[in-house]
Design an enzyme around this catalytic site. Structure first.
Site, mmCIF file in Angstrom:
data_model
loop_
_atom_site.group_PDB
_atom_site.id
_atom_site.type_symbol
_atom_site.label_atom_id
_atom_site.label_comp_id
_atom_site.label_asym_id
_atom_site.label_seq_id
_atom_site.Cartn_x
_atom_site.Cartn_y
_atom_site.Cartn_z
ATOM 1 N N GLU A 504 0.851 -1.192 0.000
ATOM 2 C CA GLU A 504 0.000 0.000 0.000
ATOM 3 C C GLU A 504 0.886 1.241 0.000
ATOM 4 O OE1 GLU A 504 -2.729 -0.398 3.296
ATOM 5 O OE2 GLU A 504 -3.615 -2.217 2.449
ATOM 6 N N HIS A 527 -7.789 1.328 1.604
ATOM 7 C CA HIS A 527 -7.695 0.897 3.011
ATOM 8 C C HIS A 527 -8.434 1.873 3.939
ATOM 9 C CE1 HIS A 527 -5.038 -1.528 6.012
ATOM 10 N NE2 HIS A 527 -6.222 -1.243 6.530
HETATM 11 N N1 LIG Z 1 -10.001 -2.617 6.120
HETATM 12 C C1 LIG Z 1 -9.798 -2.038 7.255
HETATM 13 O O1 LIG Z 1 -9.632 -0.838 7.339
HETATM 14 C C2 LIG Z 1 -9.819 -2.852 8.497
HETATM 15 C C3 LIG Z 1 -10.309 -2.295 9.658
HETATM 16 C C4 LIG Z 1 -10.325 -3.063 10.813
HETATM 17 C C5 LIG Z 1 -9.844 -4.362 10.788
HETATM 18 N N2 LIG Z 1 -9.342 -4.858 9.641
HETATM 19 C C6 LIG Z 1 -8.864 -6.249 9.581
HETATM 20 O O2 LIG Z 1 -10.012 -7.086 9.654
HETATM 21 C C7 LIG Z 1 -9.621 -8.363 10.131
HETATM 22 C C8 LIG Z 1 -10.613 -8.871 11.165
HETATM 23 O O3 LIG Z 1 -10.665 -8.019 12.269
HETATM 24 P P1 LIG Z 1 -11.403 -8.476 13.626
HETATM 25 O O4 LIG Z 1 -11.392 -7.319 14.523
HETATM 26 O O5 LIG Z 1 -12.680 -9.105 13.304
HETATM 27 O O6 LIG Z 1 -10.361 -9.553 14.124
HETATM 28 P P2 LIG Z 1 -10.644 -10.762 15.144
HETATM 29 O O7 LIG Z 1 -9.297 -11.156 15.632
HETATM 30 O O8 LIG Z 1 -11.695 -10.409 16.099
HETATM 31 O O9 LIG Z 1 -11.192 -11.916 14.209
HETATM 32 C C9 LIG Z 1 -10.417 -12.657 13.319
HETATM 33 C C10 LIG Z 1 -10.989 -14.049 13.252
HETATM 34 O O10 LIG Z 1 -10.381 -14.740 12.177
HETATM 35 C C11 LIG Z 1 -10.209 -16.087 12.583
HETATM 36 N N3 LIG Z 1 -9.201 -16.679 11.685
HETATM 37 C C12 LIG Z 1 -7.882 -16.429 11.635
HETATM 38 N N4 LIG Z 1 -7.332 -17.127 10.633
HETATM 39 C C13 LIG Z 1 -8.321 -17.837 10.043
HETATM 40 C C14 LIG Z 1 -8.373 -18.693 8.950
HETATM 41 N N5 LIG Z 1 -7.298 -19.000 8.261
HETATM 42 N N6 LIG Z 1 -9.556 -19.226 8.626
HETATM 43 C C15 LIG Z 1 -10.676 -18.931 9.347
HETATM 44 N N7 LIG Z 1 -10.680 -18.111 10.391
HETATM 45 C C16 LIG Z 1 -9.518 -17.552 10.722
HETATM 46 C C17 LIG Z 1 -9.778 -15.977 14.019
HETATM 47 O O11 LIG Z 1 -9.961 -17.194 14.706
HETATM 48 C C18 LIG Z 1 -10.719 -14.889 14.489
HETATM 49 O O12 LIG Z 1 -11.929 -15.402 14.974
HETATM 50 C C19 LIG Z 1 -8.205 -8.199 10.639
HETATM 51 O O13 LIG Z 1 -7.306 -8.667 9.667
HETATM 52 C C20 LIG Z 1 -8.039 -6.717 10.757
HETATM 53 O O14 LIG Z 1 -6.721 -6.326 10.659
HETATM 54 C C21 LIG Z 1 -9.325 -4.148 8.497
HETATM 55 O O1 LIG Z 2 -6.325 -2.795 11.414
HETATM 56 C C1 LIG Z 2 -7.147 -1.920 11.223
HETATM 57 O O2 LIG Z 2 -7.835 -1.414 12.124
HETATM 58 C C2 LIG Z 2 -7.398 -1.451 9.848
HETATM 59 O O3 LIG Z 2 -6.643 -2.110 8.919
HETATM 60 C C3 LIG Z 2 -7.303 0.019 9.696
HETATM 61 O O4 LIG Z 2 -5.978 0.422 9.599
HETATM 62 P P1 LIG Z 2 -5.612 1.958 9.452
HETATM 63 O O5 LIG Z 2 -5.755 2.577 10.791
HETATM 64 O O6 LIG Z 2 -4.199 1.967 8.990
HETATM 65 O O7 LIG Z 2 -6.576 2.559 8.490
#
Ligand SMILES: NC(=O)c1ccc[n+]([C@@H]2O[C@H](COP(=O)([O-])OP(=O)(O)OC[C@H]3O[C@@H](n4cnc5c(N)ncnc54)[C@H](O)[C@@H]3O)[C@@H](O)[C@H]2O)c1
Ligand SMILES: O=C(O)[C@H](O)COP(=O)(O)O
Length: 643
Positions: A504, A527
């Site tokens: 990114e 993102h």
């Molecule tokens: N796009 C964004 O801006 C953004 C924002 C927030 C979070 N995220 C990402 O979203 C994802 C999920 O966040 P969350 O808060 O729900 O996390 P979380 O830890 O609560 O949930 C993740 C889940 O995935 C499961 N898991 C891990 N590997 C697995 C696999 N191979 N197959 C099936 N299940 C699996 C874990 O057991 C867990 O229950 C994270 O990667 C986080 O970094 C992205």
């Molecule tokens: O892990 C996260 O909460 C998301 O990927 C968001 O990431 P950022 O704060 O860099 O937007």
């Protein structure tokens, strides 16, 4: 409470003989200017209150920064002030509540050395004396102006015979005092500096806790963001074990401004770097930093941690922590905190929006409209009601999306490697292929662990139903992007939404490259899953609160790499010991305490595979030898004391 990174600096013996401290009152001993406050009280209910108070404040400021002679500033202010004798007790009460925080914190210092402290002020004895008396400073150590009153109790001016009412009054006053020995002046104003300029003090400390005046700071021997800093520099007894202004915070990737506000309010020094830093850049910046704040982009590697000589905690102002080498941080006694649910809802809302947009082929239709092309058709568009949504990763985001998706009529399937509470009517799939083969829409919400690299590759994409849709709002490396691009180009997949990418751009100035650009029915976002005002504000409050709690109390609740301990309220002193988790360390700590007859009031221990975290509350009586011995306990990683 505060912490000690270097315990040898804690509880020093007072410098002997202690220098005389000449302390200014307005905006130094107290947070405010007494005359400004008096004006505010006297003008209550007056139609021109704001205007007159503003004029008085401006005159105060000009007098303090040296742009107007002191006597003129005082005369003009008093002429504007319609104050009376009965306003003074009200003012005193107000000022008692506005003593500078670091002065309040170190009350015991004043009580211990009353004979060495003089309050020398161009303010007025009538309100200064009762305020400083609470700190054990006697009337004969208060040198200040006095008001004159008329028969009706109205303040008419000041006693012109008092040297402090004249220009250079503080210099005249110090000459009269004729102190022998070292004299240090602490103040926020130019007239305080003039004492040093006249050769009547050895040092001038610009006190900037309440106000920082450029002209004054420029002339100071030292700048004091707090009284703690003065005590620390001079090895004098203090309440905190380490001045908070020495704690440096480095914030990267623009967390909401609230984060910096909270750290500054705590007294820390905050530096921000917009955008991210790469490994080499961060290695250069990390030295001396106590708290590092990052978001998803900054890689905190072992090499970075090797350079982090003062790091106490890392705040991930996001959910993901895969960008941090958590184990290496832990081995160095650096606690990591994140915001595990502050942006959960934002990602869920984005995912739901994307599902609807893709099901109606909006990524194709909207650009056509912008290009002037009217393409009304139902081809390839469908309702999401009744469709099967396959959620991979049923954690915080996945499970919340499950609830929201059911509310709009979708049938939810989920797959998670861990046992999860099944919400609503969601159906658990035992394997990933089982989910991929059934779902109309697959959405990824797994965490960013390395093992999840290419979780969805060519083979998994091939298992998906023809025309199915894929969403990746989790982490870029979870999907094999070239394979996804191929599946979209071939028409096997009906669309995709991708918010996260294996690489990114570091800042908004860098371009974005991807095989996914230009493909049909593909939503690409930079993102922004968690980038909403609400989420960013929540994160910016959540993470600093956790970190400050850790620093101030040792509480590691919700740390992602430390054993989690929720501690009871601290009793007397708290010893915080982080050590490699090998047998016998706790016994050695307790042997040291027993050998020095230290009474343990409470002890809390938690370990994980790598480290042990032991907190010991002890009573007031202990000597420096105990601390030295505890530091020397074999396998100690970090040790600090909270007073
Ligand atoms: N796009 C964004 O801006 C953004 C924002 C927030 C979070 N995220 C990402 O979203 C994802 C999920 O966040 P969350 O808060 O729900 O996390 P979380 O830890 O609560 O949930 C993740 C889940 O995935 C499961 N898991 C891990 N590997 C697995 C696999 N191979 N197959 C099936 N299940 C699996 C874990 O057991 C867990 O229950 C994270 O990667 C986080 O970094 C992205
Ligand atoms: O892990 C996260 O909460 C998301 O990927 C968001 O990431 P950022 O704060 O860099 O937007």
């Amino acid at each position: 409470m505060g912490f000690v990174p270097d315990i040898t600096a804690a509880m020093p013996q007072p410098t002997t003989p202690l220098p005389y401290l000449i302390i200014d009152f307005d905006s130094t001993f107290t947070q405010v200017e007494g005359l400004d406050e008096l004006a505010d009280i006297a003008l209550q209910g007056h139609p021109d209150r704001e205007k007159v108070v503003g004029e008085i404040r401006a005159l105060t400021d000009r007098g303090m920064s040296g742009s107007l002679s002191f006597s003129e500033s005082l005369q003009q202010r008093l002429a504007l002030l319609p104050a009376r004798r009965e306003h003074l007790p009200v003012l005193v009460e107000q000022l008692k509540g506005k003593v500078s925080e670091s002065i309040v914190r170190n009350r015991s210092f004043f009580e211990r050395f009353p004979g060495r402290v003089y309050i020398v002020s161009s303010g007025f004895r009538e309100f200064i004396e009762p305020v400083v008396a609470d700190f054990g400073i006697q009337a004969d150590h208060v040198l200040a102006n006095t008001f004159t009153f008329d028969q009706d109790g109205r303040i008419t001016g000041f006693d012109p015979d008092n040297v402090l009412s004249r220009d250079g009054g503080k210099i005249l006053q110090l000459r009269e005092l004729d102190l022998s020995g070292d004299v240090y002046v602490l103040g926020d104003g130019y007239t305080d500096y003039q004492i040093r300029e006249a050769g009547l003090a050895n040092r001038f400390y610009a006190f900037t806790e309440n106000i920082s005046r450029e002209a004054v700071v420029a002339r100071a021997d030292e700048v004091l963001p707090s009284f703690d800093e003065f005590l620390y520099q001079n090895k004098l007894p203090m309440t905190l074990s380490y001045p908070k202004n020495r704690i440096k915070v480095l914030l990267l990737e623009n967390p909401d401004v609230r984060a910096a506000e909270l750290f500054r309010a705590e007294g820390y020094q905050v530096d921000s770097v917009p955008g991210g830093l790469d490994e080499e850049e961060l290695m250069e910046r990390i030295e001396g930093v106590s708290i590092l704040g990052i978001r998803s982009k900054t890689q905190v590697t072992q090499r970075v941690l090797d350079k982090a000589n003062r790091l106490i905690a890392i705040g991930a102002f996001c959910i993901g922590t895969n960008q941090i080498d958590l184990t290496e941080a832990m081995k160095r006694g650096v606690a990591v905190f994140n915001a595990p649910f502050s942006n959960t809802r934002s990602v869920v809302e984005l995912a739901l929006g994307e599902i609807i947009m893709l099901a109606r082929r909006i990524p194709e239709k909207s650009p056509k409209m912008h290009a002037g092309e009217w393409d009304k058709s139902a081809k390839g568009s469908f309702e999401i009601r009744g469709k099967k949504l396959g959620i991979v990763g049923y954690g915080n985001i996945g499970s919340q999306l499950s609830v929201v998706a059911e509310a709009v009529g979708m049938q939810v399937l989920y797959y998670d490697v861990a046992e999860k509470l099944q919400l609503g009517n969601a159906v658990r799939c035992r394997t990933l292929p089982e989910l991929l083969q059934q779902a109309d829409i697959v959405t990824l919400h797994v965490d960013g662990r390395k093992d999840n690299t290419n979780l969805i590759g060519a083979a998994e994409l091939a298992m998906m139903k023809p025309g199915a849709i894929l969403l990746n709002n989790a982490r870029g490396h979870v999907v094999d992007v070239p394979a996804l691009a191929a599946a979209l180009r071939s028409g096997h997949l009906g669309g995709a939404a991708v918010d996260v990418f294996p690489y990114e751009p570091k800042t908004n100035d860098e371009g974005f490259e991807s095989e996914l650009r230009g493909l049909p029915n593909v939503l690409l976002t930079p993102h922004i899953g968690g980038s909403t005002a609400e989420a960013q504000r929540n994160i910016a409050e959540f993470v600093p609160e956790r970190i400050m709690q850790y620093i101030n109390t040792g509480n590691t609740q919700q740390s992602v790499n430390f054993p989690n301990i929720q501690l009871p309220t601290q009793q007397a002193h708290r010893l915080i010991h982080i050590h490699a988790n090998v047998p016998g360390v706790l016994a050695r700590i307790n042997n040291v305490l027993a050998a020095h007859h230290v009474n343990i009031l409470g002890q809390y221990l938690k370990t994980n595979e790598q480290i042990g975290y032991v907190i010991t509350d002890i009573n007031q009586e202990y000597d420096q030898e105990v601390i030295k011995a505890l530091r020397e306990v074999e396998h100690t990683i970090k040790f600090r004391v909270l007073y």
